[in-house]
Design a protein around this motif. Structure first.
Motif, mmCIF file in Angstrom:
data_model
loop_
_atom_site.group_PDB
_atom_site.id
_atom_site.type_symbol
_atom_site.label_atom_id
_atom_site.label_comp_id
_atom_site.label_asym_id
_atom_site.label_seq_id
_atom_site.Cartn_x
_atom_site.Cartn_y
_atom_site.Cartn_z
ATOM 1 N N UNK A 117 0.860 -1.191 0.000
ATOM 2 C CA UNK A 117 0.000 0.000 0.000
ATOM 3 C C UNK A 117 0.894 1.238 0.000
ATOM 4 N N UNK A 118 0.825 1.989 -1.071
ATOM 5 C CA UNK A 118 1.705 3.157 -1.274
ATOM 6 C C UNK A 118 0.874 4.429 -1.124
ATOM 7 N N UNK A 119 1.253 5.265 -0.181
ATOM 8 C CA UNK A 119 0.523 6.500 0.122
ATOM 9 C C UNK A 119 1.396 7.693 -0.261
ATOM 10 N N UNK A 120 0.875 8.553 -1.130
ATOM 11 C CA UNK A 120 1.582 9.746 -1.597
ATOM 12 C C UNK A 120 0.764 10.965 -1.189
ATOM 13 N N UNK A 121 1.320 11.800 -0.321
ATOM 14 C CA UNK A 121 0.616 12.999 0.157
ATOM 15 C C UNK A 121 1.305 14.237 -0.412
ATOM 16 N N UNK A 160 5.208 13.630 0.749
ATOM 17 C CA UNK A 160 5.496 12.547 1.689
ATOM 18 C C UNK A 160 5.043 11.221 1.091
ATOM 19 N N UNK A 161 5.932 10.235 1.128
ATOM 20 C CA UNK A 161 5.645 8.902 0.583
ATOM 21 C C UNK A 161 5.796 7.882 1.708
ATOM 22 N N UNK A 162 4.796 7.024 1.852
ATOM 23 C CA UNK A 162 4.853 5.953 2.853
ATOM 24 C C UNK A 162 4.354 4.660 2.226
ATOM 25 N N UNK A 163 5.093 3.574 2.466
ATOM 26 C CA UNK A 163 4.731 2.264 1.929
ATOM 27 C C UNK A 163 4.572 1.263 3.065
ATOM 28 N N UNK A 164 3.440 0.593 3.090
ATOM 29 C CA UNK A 164 3.191 -0.493 4.040
ATOM 30 C C UNK A 164 3.317 -1.796 3.255
ATOM 31 N N UNK A 165 4.315 -2.600 3.612
ATOM 32 C CA UNK A 165 4.702 -3.753 2.793
ATOM 33 C C UNK A 165 4.539 -5.045 3.580
ATOM 34 N N UNK A 166 3.831 -5.994 2.992
ATOM 35 C CA UNK A 166 3.715 -7.351 3.532
ATOM 36 C C UNK A 166 4.467 -8.273 2.575
ATOM 37 N N UNK A 167 5.455 -8.987 3.110
ATOM 38 C CA UNK A 167 6.357 -9.763 2.265
ATOM 39 C C UNK A 167 6.428 -11.204 2.752
ATOM 40 N N UNK A 168 6.635 -12.136 1.820
ATOM 41 C CA UNK A 168 6.669 -13.565 2.157
ATOM 42 C C UNK A 168 7.722 -14.263 1.305
ATOM 43 N N UNK A 169 8.414 -15.211 1.920
ATOM 44 C CA UNK A 169 9.343 -16.073 1.184
ATOM 45 C C UNK A 169 8.511 -17.205 0.597
ATOM 46 N N UNK A 170 8.403 -17.225 -0.744
ATOM 47 C CA UNK A 170 7.541 -18.199 -1.427
ATOM 48 C C UNK A 170 8.331 -19.334 -2.061
ATOM 49 N N UNK A 171 9.565 -19.544 -1.597
ATOM 50 C CA UNK A 171 10.350 -20.672 -2.096
ATOM 51 C C UNK A 171 10.038 -21.943 -1.334
ATOM 52 N N UNK A 225 2.047 -9.182 -5.560
ATOM 53 C CA UNK A 225 0.726 -9.756 -5.830
ATOM 54 C C UNK A 225 -0.334 -8.675 -5.967
ATOM 55 N N UNK A 226 -0.331 -7.711 -5.046
ATOM 56 C CA UNK A 226 -1.356 -6.658 -5.059
ATOM 57 C C UNK A 226 -0.723 -5.319 -4.704
ATOM 58 N N UNK A 227 -0.912 -4.346 -5.566
ATOM 59 C CA UNK A 227 -0.441 -2.982 -5.334
ATOM 60 C C UNK A 227 -1.643 -2.062 -5.185
ATOM 61 N N UNK A 228 -1.635 -1.261 -4.120
ATOM 62 C CA UNK A 228 -2.661 -0.238 -3.913
ATOM 63 C C UNK A 228 -1.948 1.096 -3.730
ATOM 64 N N UNK A 229 -2.184 2.028 -4.629
ATOM 65 C CA UNK A 229 -1.561 3.352 -4.560
ATOM 66 C C UNK A 229 -2.638 4.391 -4.294
ATOM 67 N N UNK A 230 -2.389 5.222 -3.269
ATOM 68 C CA UNK A 230 -3.315 6.292 -2.908
ATOM 69 C C UNK A 230 -2.578 7.623 -2.981
ATOM 70 N N UNK A 231 -3.178 8.588 -3.658
ATOM 71 C CA UNK A 231 -2.593 9.917 -3.811
ATOM 72 C C UNK A 231 -3.515 10.921 -3.128
ATOM 73 N N UNK A 232 -2.995 11.613 -2.113
ATOM 74 C CA UNK A 232 -3.750 12.623 -1.377
ATOM 75 C C UNK A 232 -3.384 13.985 -1.939
ATOM 76 N N UNK A 233 -4.343 14.655 -2.558
ATOM 77 C CA UNK A 233 -4.123 15.968 -3.150
ATOM 78 C C UNK A 233 -4.482 17.066 -2.150
ATOM 79 N N UNK A 234 -4.005 18.287 -2.361
ATOM 80 C CA UNK A 234 -4.341 19.377 -1.440
ATOM 81 C C UNK A 234 -5.848 19.649 -1.403
ATOM 82 N N UNK A 235 -6.307 20.124 -0.273
ATOM 83 C CA UNK A 235 -7.725 20.445 -0.116
ATOM 84 C C UNK A 235 -8.113 21.569 -1.065
#
Length: 469
Positions: free
Chosen positions: A228-232, A240-251, A363-373
């Protein structure tokens, strides 16, 4: 009268449905004038991804110029396809449009639009590239801490195409001498880290022949299950950029107990595990933080380079097959590098996703862009197909109406998707003074209330002053 009106409405709706379906679905036919003179193909399976690059020589055997041709992916592989592209002899990207061909429902087709036509009797060289995720299967599926990881690749020995191929050659790159078994179809040869197949002549359209390779592959088999990528965006000079990452070893999963003592003492212990990996941030990134649910993770290093900031991320514990990790990564970048404006019109150009690690798969990317009010007339342009999520509002300090949030998601993301998206919007520049004026107004009101409170007398009776004699 009512039944007649109902029939008219039904006919109008049916015509609209047919028009919409015809506009949304492309239908092509396979031209008999196009032949493939030669294919030089490379299948790179040295990492967790399967990267196939093909140098294709197209020939127009007809009498009229040809402007387009078709690329095809077999039904057994289309679910693993993450990216496909094509370039001309000048290394310029060609436009691909997903299409269909009647009678081939299980095959996935793309119509490639050439920049220059192929005249009758002429040839042109095109380079195609495709990337597949989760096409390598660990075999065995579970290993001990000391064992190497073996994987199997199952693909097509031939270049899958709707056209006849006069000649083709395939190089399978594995970058190891440890090969358990592989398909042997003459002519073939095995060199250091490479298996060469061909040359094969006169391959019919849509030909398939199983290609199996069983070999050692200790590359990091890391999968970002969700990012989940948040761009403010702020018009005061910062993004400001913040990424919440869930990662797994799939081997291959870890079989048996894990010994931290052996892991620390012997660097050859856990050859298929992941101790650390490198993440690349923009060169202007600052105020970088890296933390998980327990707080900041200090076992990481940051190196500032000319064109990027390199982070050597080291999780709190090594990742073996089936193990997971969750962390947050954030940083700031100056807005003048990504935000352009002319008057009240603004253009934001940023990456939909950034480099997480080499040969990444998400697997899944979610990008959110917060624009000025106060941003209005918002228009979004994406470099590849995405799923647009409903717009929402985000509230922070001193917000009154809320800041518009543009969100989109995409499945099966790889490094080829590190591309810029664009957001155009209108923002009256006078609104930049809204928050400072709110602060000034609040402080003025506060001081005014204090002055009034001090000057007013709320006592029930006045104190008696002593009389002078």
């Amino acid at each position: 009268m009512i039944p007649a009106m109902a029939k008219i409405q039904f006919c109008v709706l049916f015509v609209l449905y047919i028009v919409i379906k015809c506009d949304s679905v492309n239908v092509d036919t396979i031209s008999s004038d196009i032949k493939i003179k030669n294919v030089d193909r490379s299948i790179d399976i040295s990492s967790q991804l399967v990267k196939i690059t093909s140098k294709v020589t197209l020939e127009n055997t007809g009498k009229v110029p040809v402007k387009t041709f078709l690329l095809a992916v077999e039904g057994t592989a289309k679910n693993n396809l993450a990216f496909i592209g094509a370039k001309d002899s000048s290394n310029k990207d060609l436009r691909l449009v997903e299409t269909t061909v009647k009678g081939y429902d299980q095959v996935k087709f793309w119509r490639v639009e050439l920049k220059d036509t192929i005249n009758a009797g002429s040839t042109v060289v095109i380079t195609t590239e495709s990337v597949y995720t989760k096409a390598l299967q660990p075999f065995p599926t579970a290993i001990t801490q000391q064992e190497d990881q073996l994987v199997k690749y199952n693909g097509n020995l031939y270049f899958y195409s709707p056209y006849n191929v006069a000649s083709q050659k395939t190089n399978v790159i594995i970058n190891t001498k440890s090969v358990e078994s592989f398909t042997k179809v003459k002519p073939f040869s095995q060199q250091d880290g490479t298996i060469v197949y061909g040359t094969y002549a006169n391959i019919a359209p849509f030909s398939e022949k199983e290609l199996n390779v069983h070999y050692k592959n200790n590359s990091p088999f890391l999968t970002v299950t969700r990012l989940e990528r948040l761009i403010e965006v702020s018009h005061w000079g910062n993004i400001a950029v913040e990424e919440i990452i869930e990662i797994e070893h799939t081997g291959a999963k870890l079989k048996g107990p894990f010994s931290r003592y052996d892991y620390q003492q012997d660097h050859h212990s856990g050859p298929a595990s992941v101790r650390s990996y490198k993440t690349l941030l923009p060169a202007s990134a600052s105020d970088v933080y890296y933390r998980d649910t327990n707080g900041n993770i200090s076992t990481s290093n940051m190196k500032v380079k000319k064109d990027s900031v390199e982070l050597d991320l080291r999780p709190r514990y090594p990742l073996f097959g089936g193990w997971r990790s969750h962390y947050t990564l954030g940083y700031n970048v100056p807005s003048y590098e990504y935000l352009y404006h002319s008057g009240n019109e603004y253009l934001l150009k940023m990456r939909a996703v950034d480099h997480v690690f080499d040969d990444m798969q998400i697997d899944e990317l979610v990008t959110k862009v917060i624009l000025p009010e106060g941003s209005t007339s918002i228009k979004v342009n994406f470099p590849f197909p995405v799923t647009r999520l409903p717009d929402s509002l985000h509230y922070t300090y001193l917000d009154t109406k809320g800041r518009p949030v543009i969100s989109f998601t995409k499945k099966n993301v790889v490094e080829n998707h590190i591309q810029d998206f664009q957001i155009r919007y209108t923002f009256p520049r006078l609104l930049m003074f809204q928050e400072p004026l709110l602060v000034v107004g609040f402080l003025y009101t506060l001081f005014l209330c204090v002055i009034i409170y001090v000057r007013l007398d709320f006592s029930i009776h006045k104190p008696e002053h002593p009389h002078k004699d």
